[in-house]
Design a protein around this motif. Structure first.
Motif, PDB file in Angstrom:
ATOM      1  N   ALA A  16      -9.694 -35.336  22.262  1.00 39.50           N
ATOM      2  CA  ALA A  16     -11.153 -35.312  22.116  1.00 39.50           C
ATOM      3  C   ALA A  16     -11.674 -33.875  22.057  1.00 39.50           C
ATOM      4  CB  ALA A  16     -11.804 -36.060  23.280  1.00 39.50           C
ATOM      5  N   LEU A  17     -11.074 -32.985  22.864  1.00 39.23           N
ATOM      6  CA  LEU A  17     -11.486 -31.583  22.885  1.00 39.23           C
ATOM      7  C   LEU A  17     -11.230 -30.915  21.535  1.00 39.23           C
ATOM      8  CD1 LEU A  17     -12.488 -29.055  24.345  1.00 39.23           C
ATOM      9  CD2 LEU A  17     -10.144 -28.687  25.168  1.00 39.23           C
ATOM     10  N   VAL A  18     -10.018 -31.089  21.007  1.00 42.03           N
ATOM     11  CA  VAL A  18      -9.672 -30.475  19.716  1.00 42.03           C
ATOM     12  C   VAL A  18     -10.576 -31.017  18.604  1.00 42.03           C
ATOM     13  CG1 VAL A  18      -7.887 -30.262  17.957  1.00 42.03           C
ATOM     14  CG2 VAL A  18      -7.284 -30.030  20.369  1.00 42.03           C
ATOM     15  N   THR A  19     -10.768 -32.343  18.596  1.00 40.19           N
ATOM     16  CA  THR A  19     -11.619 -32.960  17.573  1.00 40.19           C
ATOM     17  C   THR A  19     -13.043 -32.444  17.655  1.00 40.19           C
ATOM     18  OG1 THR A  19     -10.283 -34.978  17.682  1.00 40.19           O
ATOM     19  CG2 THR A  19     -12.447 -35.146  16.643  1.00 40.19           C
ATOM     20  N   LEU A  20     -13.557 -32.330  18.889  1.00 38.86           N
ATOM     21  CA  LEU A  20     -14.935 -31.883  19.074  1.00 38.86           C
ATOM     22  C   LEU A  20     -15.091 -30.412  18.713  1.00 38.86           C
ATOM     23  CD1 LEU A  20     -17.703 -32.810  19.869  1.00 38.86           C
ATOM     24  CD2 LEU A  20     -17.156 -32.362  22.265  1.00 38.86           C
ATOM     25  N   ILE A  21     -14.092 -29.582  19.022  1.00 36.70           N
ATOM     26  CA  ILE A  21     -14.153 -28.162  18.647  1.00 36.70           C
ATOM     27  C   ILE A  21     -14.230 -28.023  17.128  1.00 36.70           C
ATOM     28  CG2 ILE A  21     -12.820 -26.018  18.534  1.00 36.70           C
ATOM     29  CD1 ILE A  21     -11.830 -26.594  21.357  1.00 36.70           C
ATOM     30  N   LEU A  59     -25.756 -20.342  21.452  1.00 35.02           N
ATOM     31  CA  LEU A  59     -24.906 -20.764  22.575  1.00 35.02           C
ATOM     32  C   LEU A  59     -25.748 -21.151  23.778  1.00 35.02           C
ATOM     33  CD1 LEU A  59     -22.145 -21.094  23.931  1.00 35.02           C
ATOM     34  CD2 LEU A  59     -22.189 -18.638  24.465  1.00 35.02           C
ATOM     35  N   VAL A  60     -26.745 -20.324  24.102  1.00 37.04           N
ATOM     36  CA  VAL A  60     -27.617 -20.611  25.257  1.00 37.04           C
ATOM     37  C   VAL A  60     -28.347 -21.933  25.052  1.00 37.04           C
ATOM     38  CG1 VAL A  60     -29.692 -19.843  26.483  1.00 37.04           C
ATOM     39  CG2 VAL A  60     -27.896 -18.195  25.929  1.00 37.04           C
ATOM     40  N   ILE A 168     -18.671 -23.733  23.603  1.00 35.21           N
ATOM     41  CA  ILE A 168     -18.392 -22.306  23.826  1.00 35.21           C
ATOM     42  C   ILE A 168     -17.363 -21.795  22.822  1.00 35.21           C
ATOM     43  CG2 ILE A 168     -17.396 -20.647  25.445  1.00 35.21           C
ATOM     44  CD1 ILE A 168     -18.633 -22.320  27.719  1.00 35.21           C
ATOM     45  N   VAL A 169     -16.277 -22.535  22.630  1.00 35.92           N
ATOM     46  CA  VAL A 169     -15.235 -22.119  21.682  1.00 35.92           C
ATOM     47  C   VAL A 169     -15.790 -22.039  20.262  1.00 35.92           C
ATOM     48  CG1 VAL A 169     -13.057 -22.786  20.599  1.00 35.92           C
ATOM     49  CG2 VAL A 169     -13.319 -22.982  23.071  1.00 35.92           C
ATOM     50  N   ALA A 170     -16.587 -23.044  19.865  1.00 35.86           N
ATOM     51  CA  ALA A 170     -17.141 -23.068  18.509  1.00 35.86           C
ATOM     52  C   ALA A 170     -18.052 -21.869  18.254  1.00 35.86           C
ATOM     53  CB  ALA A 170     -17.904 -24.373  18.278  1.00 35.86           C
ATOM     54  N   VAL A 171     -18.915 -21.550  19.224  1.00 34.29           N
ATOM     55  CA  VAL A 171     -19.827 -20.412  19.048  1.00 34.29           C
ATOM     56  C   VAL A 171     -19.052 -19.092  19.055  1.00 34.29           C
ATOM     57  CG1 VAL A 171     -21.785 -19.152  20.041  1.00 34.29           C
ATOM     58  CG2 VAL A 171     -21.817 -21.646  19.985  1.00 34.29           C
ATOM     59  N   MET A 172     -17.999 -18.993  19.864  1.00 40.64           N
ATOM     60  CA  MET A 172     -17.184 -17.774  19.869  1.00 40.64           C
ATOM     61  C   MET A 172     -16.505 -17.567  18.514  1.00 40.64           C
ATOM     62  SD  MET A 172     -17.553 -16.206  22.725  1.00 40.64           S
ATOM     63  CE  MET A 172     -19.265 -16.775  22.721  1.00 40.64           C
ATOM     64  N   VAL A 173     -16.016 -18.663  17.918  1.00 41.57           N
ATOM     65  CA  VAL A 173     -15.414 -18.566  16.580  1.00 41.57           C
ATOM     66  C   VAL A 173     -16.457 -18.089  15.574  1.00 41.57           C
ATOM     67  CG1 VAL A 173     -14.427 -19.900  14.675  1.00 41.57           C
ATOM     68  CG2 VAL A 173     -13.624 -20.278  17.014  1.00 41.57           C
ATOM     69  N   MET A 174     -17.659 -18.658  15.651  1.00 42.64           N
ATOM     70  CA  MET A 174     -18.744 -18.237  14.765  1.00 42.64           C
ATOM     71  C   MET A 174     -19.097 -16.775  14.974  1.00 42.64           C
ATOM     72  SD  MET A 174     -21.061 -21.671  15.218  1.00 42.64           S
ATOM     73  CE  MET A 174     -22.563 -20.899  14.611  1.00 42.64           C
ATOM     74  N   LEU A 175     -19.043 -16.334  16.225  1.00 44.20           N
ATOM     75  CA  LEU A 175     -19.385 -14.944  16.554  1.00 44.20           C
ATOM     76  C   LEU A 175     -18.416 -13.971  15.892  1.00 44.20           C
ATOM     77  CD1 LEU A 175     -21.511 -13.472  18.274  1.00 44.20           C
ATOM     78  CD2 LEU A 175     -19.895 -13.508  20.170  1.00 44.20           C
ATOM     79  N   PHE A 176     -17.123 -14.304  15.902  1.00 41.94           N
ATOM     80  CA  PHE A 176     -16.119 -13.439  15.280  1.00 41.94           C
ATOM     81  C   PHE A 176     -16.179 -13.520  13.749  1.00 41.94           C
ATOM     82  CE2 PHE A 176     -14.050 -13.722  19.506  1.00 41.94           C
ATOM     83  CZ  PHE A 176     -13.842 -12.361  19.721  1.00 41.94           C
TER      84      PHE A 176
END
Length: 252
Positions: A16-21, A59-60, A168-176
């Motif tokens: 579920a985590l991988v799919t949601l990310i 993210l916030v 959090i992971v998705a926004v960090m990927v977008m940030l990079f």
């Protein structure tokens, strides 16, 4: 703590985590394209900072909305009826966001078309927006995409830690990815028009969704991926032609 340990050892939770990310990253592409196009209208020294501010605000907002899941769930309940159609607050948010995105994409397309032959205007057209105005427009779309993102997350899993980690992971990927994408769009003018067309399609999709007509996102992203592939082939052809022309002119 015991519930967290149970989640860490549960293969279903990891799936579920991988799919949601992946889903959050895909949904975040719309937001990222908009931020990249908007930040490219700022002086170059201010672009990276504006992108970071816009994505951190996203993210916030997402984390803040996750803390009010019960309230978010109520946004999908019918709020009023107009012309025999029941509208929820989520529908209104999508309608406003879709209309804003269509207006913004249309005005940007018009600007690029009417100034495409004016080199001097193009040289100065990147600096026509203040940081505050850019962040203000980013916030409007952040709200729309955040609500859609969180409702998607709530529909996919009931575990709050999974939702928080995925966001959090998705926004960090977008940030990079923001700065490289922004530079790529800035270096390739035809990509700008393609990206604006994507935003126009996304805006119309949000409007349709707001009126209760759900358009499967897989169709939208498949069309976008195919268009990007065709444009990539065109870029390779143009690059090969330019290289051939240089070789011919050099031989003379």
């Amino acid at each position: 703590m015991d519930s967290l340990l149970a989640l860490m050892t549960d293969p279903t939770a990891w799936a579920a985590l991988v799919t949601l990310i992946v889903m959050e990253i895909v949904l975040g592409i719309d937001n990222l394209i908009f931020i990249s196009i908007l930040s490219n209208k700022l002086p170059e020294a201010q672009r990276a900072r504006t992108q970071r501010i816009g994505l951190m605000l996203a993210l916030v907002m997402r984390l803040g909305l996750l803390g009010t899941v019960a309230w978010i769930a109520q946004l999908t309940a019918p709020a009023f009826t107009l012309f025999a159609h029941a509208f929820s607050w989520r529908d209104l948010i999508l309608l406003v966001g879709g209309l804003f995105l269509v207006w913004k994409a249309t005005s940007e397309i018009r600007h690029h078309v009417t100034h495409s032959d004016d080199v001097s205007d193009n040289a100065s057209s990147t600096v026509q927006l203040t940081v505050a105005a850019a962040i203000g427009q980013i916030i409007v779309l952040d709200i729309v995409f955040s609500v859609d993102s969180i409702i998607t997350a709530v529909g996919m899993t009931e575990h709050m830690p999974i939702m928080f980690i995925a966001v959090i992971v998705a926004v960090m990927v977008m940030l990079f990815a923001a700065l490289p994408l922004s530079r790529f769009i800035d270096r390739n003018p035809t990509i700008v028009m393609l990206a604006l067309s994507f935003l126009l399609v996304i805006g119309m999709t949000l409007i349709a969704d707001g009126f209760g007509t759900h358009v499967p996102k897989a169709y939208i992203y498949a069309a976008m991926a195919f268009s990007a592939f065709v444009e990539g082939m065109n870029m390779l052809v143009r690059k090969a032609k330019a290289k051939s022309d240089r070789a011919v002119s050099g031989g003379k």
